[in-house]
Design a protein around this motif. Sequence first.
Motif, PDB file in Angstrom:
ATOM      1  N   SER A  16      43.914  33.771  52.084  1.00 53.86           N
ATOM      2  CA  SER A  16      44.192  33.495  50.674  1.00 53.86           C
ATOM      3  C   SER A  16      43.940  32.035  50.304  1.00 53.86           C
ATOM      4  CB  SER A  16      45.629  33.891  50.318  1.00 53.86           C
ATOM      5  OG  SER A  16      46.553  33.028  50.936  1.00 53.86           O
ATOM      6  N   THR A  17      43.996  31.144  51.275  1.00 51.59           N
ATOM      7  CA  THR A  17      43.738  29.731  50.994  1.00 51.59           C
ATOM      8  C   THR A  17      42.255  29.384  51.126  1.00 51.59           C
ATOM      9  OG1 THR A  17      44.139  29.069  53.291  1.00 51.59           O
ATOM     10  CG2 THR A  17      46.039  29.069  51.802  1.00 51.59           C
ATOM     11  N   LEU A  18      41.439  30.331  51.595  1.00 53.15           N
ATOM     12  CA  LEU A  18      40.031  30.043  51.865  1.00 53.15           C
ATOM     13  C   LEU A  18      39.043  30.727  50.930  1.00 53.15           C
ATOM     14  CD1 LEU A  18      40.084  30.526  55.759  1.00 53.15           C
ATOM     15  CD2 LEU A  18      40.145  28.359  54.513  1.00 53.15           C
ATOM     16  N   VAL A  19      39.209  32.013  50.698  1.00 58.58           N
ATOM     17  CA  VAL A  19      38.128  32.838  50.173  1.00 58.58           C
ATOM     18  C   VAL A  19      37.621  32.476  48.784  1.00 58.58           C
ATOM     19  CG1 VAL A  19      38.704  34.815  51.605  1.00 58.58           C
ATOM     20  CG2 VAL A  19      39.636  34.674  49.325  1.00 58.58           C
ATOM     21  N   HIS A  20      38.450  31.893  47.952  1.00 64.11           N
ATOM     22  CA  HIS A  20      38.008  31.645  46.577  1.00 64.11           C
ATOM     23  C   HIS A  20      37.651  30.184  46.325  1.00 64.11           C
ATOM     24  CE1 HIS A  20      38.884  35.752  45.701  1.00 64.11           C
ATOM     25  NE2 HIS A  20      40.167  35.601  45.983  1.00 64.11           N
ATOM     26  N   GLY A  21      37.493  29.400  47.368  1.00 68.17           N
ATOM     27  CA  GLY A  21      37.243  27.984  47.181  1.00 68.17           C
ATOM     28  C   GLY A  21      35.791  27.552  47.242  1.00 68.17           C
ATOM     29  N   PHE A  22      34.866  28.487  47.376  1.00 71.87           N
ATOM     30  CA  PHE A  22      33.476  28.094  47.591  1.00 71.87           C
ATOM     31  C   PHE A  22      32.595  28.211  46.354  1.00 71.87           C
ATOM     32  CE2 PHE A  22      35.027  29.758  51.705  1.00 71.87           C
ATOM     33  CZ  PHE A  22      35.024  28.567  52.398  1.00 71.87           C
ATOM     34  N   CYS A  23      32.946  29.087  45.437  1.00 70.21           N
ATOM     35  CA  CYS A  23      32.031  29.389  44.341  1.00 70.21           C
ATOM     36  C   CYS A  23      32.832  29.891  43.149  1.00 70.21           C
ATOM     37  CB  CYS A  23      31.065  30.484  44.818  1.00 70.21           C
ATOM     38  SG  CYS A  23      29.734  30.916  43.695  1.00 70.21           S
ATOM     39  N   ASP A  24      32.265  29.759  41.960  1.00 71.94           N
ATOM     40  CA  ASP A  24      32.894  30.410  40.817  1.00 71.94           C
ATOM     41  C   ASP A  24      32.378  31.856  40.750  1.00 71.94           C
ATOM     42  OD1 ASP A  24      30.310  29.847  39.962  1.00 71.94           O
ATOM     43  OD2 ASP A  24      30.910  29.099  38.012  1.00 71.94           O
ATOM     44  N   TYR A  25      32.789  32.587  39.763  1.00 76.97           N
ATOM     45  CA  TYR A  25      32.534  34.025  39.719  1.00 76.97           C
ATOM     46  C   TYR A  25      31.943  34.456  38.386  1.00 76.97           C
ATOM     47  CZ  TYR A  25      35.353  34.301  43.947  1.00 76.97           C
ATOM     48  OH  TYR A  25      35.825  34.149  45.229  1.00 76.97           O
ATOM     49  N   ASP A  26      31.302  35.621  38.423  1.00 79.56           N
ATOM     50  CA  ASP A  26      30.816  36.260  37.197  1.00 79.56           C
ATOM     51  C   ASP A  26      31.912  37.095  36.540  1.00 79.56           C
ATOM     52  OD1 ASP A  26      27.898  35.579  37.144  1.00 79.56           O
ATOM     53  OD2 ASP A  26      27.958  36.577  39.096  1.00 79.56           O
ATOM     54  N   ALA A  27      32.864  37.559  37.337  1.00 81.32           N
ATOM     55  CA  ALA A  27      33.954  38.395  36.821  1.00 81.32           C
ATOM     56  C   ALA A  27      35.106  38.360  37.815  1.00 81.32           C
ATOM     57  CB  ALA A  27      33.476  39.831  36.618  1.00 81.32           C
ATOM     58  N   GLU A  28      36.252  38.856  37.365  1.00 80.80           N
ATOM     59  CA  GLU A  28      37.431  38.919  38.218  1.00 80.80           C
ATOM     60  C   GLU A  28      38.120  40.255  38.004  1.00 80.80           C
ATOM     61  OE1 GLU A  28      41.738  36.641  38.697  1.00 80.80           O
ATOM     62  OE2 GLU A  28      40.028  35.530  37.902  1.00 80.80           O
ATOM     63  N   VAL A  29      38.614  40.835  39.090  1.00 79.48           N
ATOM     64  CA  VAL A  29      39.454  42.031  39.015  1.00 79.48           C
ATOM     65  C   VAL A  29      40.752  41.732  39.742  1.00 79.48           C
ATOM     66  CG1 VAL A  29      37.537  43.678  38.795  1.00 79.48           C
ATOM     67  CG2 VAL A  29      38.382  43.084  41.065  1.00 79.48           C
ATOM     68  N   ASP A  30      41.820  42.330  39.277  1.00 81.40           N
ATOM     69  CA  ASP A  30      43.147  42.150  39.869  1.00 81.40           C
ATOM     70  C   ASP A  30      43.621  43.536  40.303  1.00 81.40           C
ATOM     71  OD1 ASP A  30      45.990  42.086  40.175  1.00 81.40           O
ATOM     72  OD2 ASP A  30      46.092  40.296  38.916  1.00 81.40           O
TER      73      ASP A  30
END
Length: 186
Positions: A135-149
């Motif tokens: 959880s501290t790693l996976v979203h720190g490299f790039c922005d996104y086109d979309a998000e789902v929760d």
Amino acid sequence: MNRPTAIFLNGTSSSGKTTLATAFQDAMVSPALYVSNDKFIFMAPRHVLKNDSVRPSVLLPLLSAFHQSLPIIARCGFPMIIDHVIEKKDWMDEIALALKDVPTFFVKVTCPLEELERREIARGDRQIGFARMQSTLVHGFCDYDAEVDTYHQSITQNVAILKGLLESGREPVALDRYRGKLAHES
């Protein structure tokens, strides 16, 4: 779109990527391929996967092969939904470069940490603590086109978001921006 299109789901272990990917596949009228890093990882024998001292020397080359295989799979001509956990910058680099000729929507898959940990325990087939570490790693490299929760939104809502990406006619941009940053780093 005329070219094959991919949706790349990036999120922690137990975030619901596999459930979402298979629901998306089932909701598509035409065939969509489900491509997962786990399928590559589990090509290794169980005794290797359980051995902390040997596992990295086998998994790292397997994951690199997975990244390099993505454009080859895309050439089949079907939309792909890719399930992955990007833990390292060099993985992100490989993925971005490998998919440079494949329009790929990069999608952030989120879920609260407490729920990730609950799912991890409930599944019984996961190494406890992976979701927290990732959880501290996976979203720190790039922005996104979309998000789902996957906690606050239903599977139906999330599938609709993914289908909407394919049907929108818009071009994905997140990986292009990332490749632009890589070019400036060189």
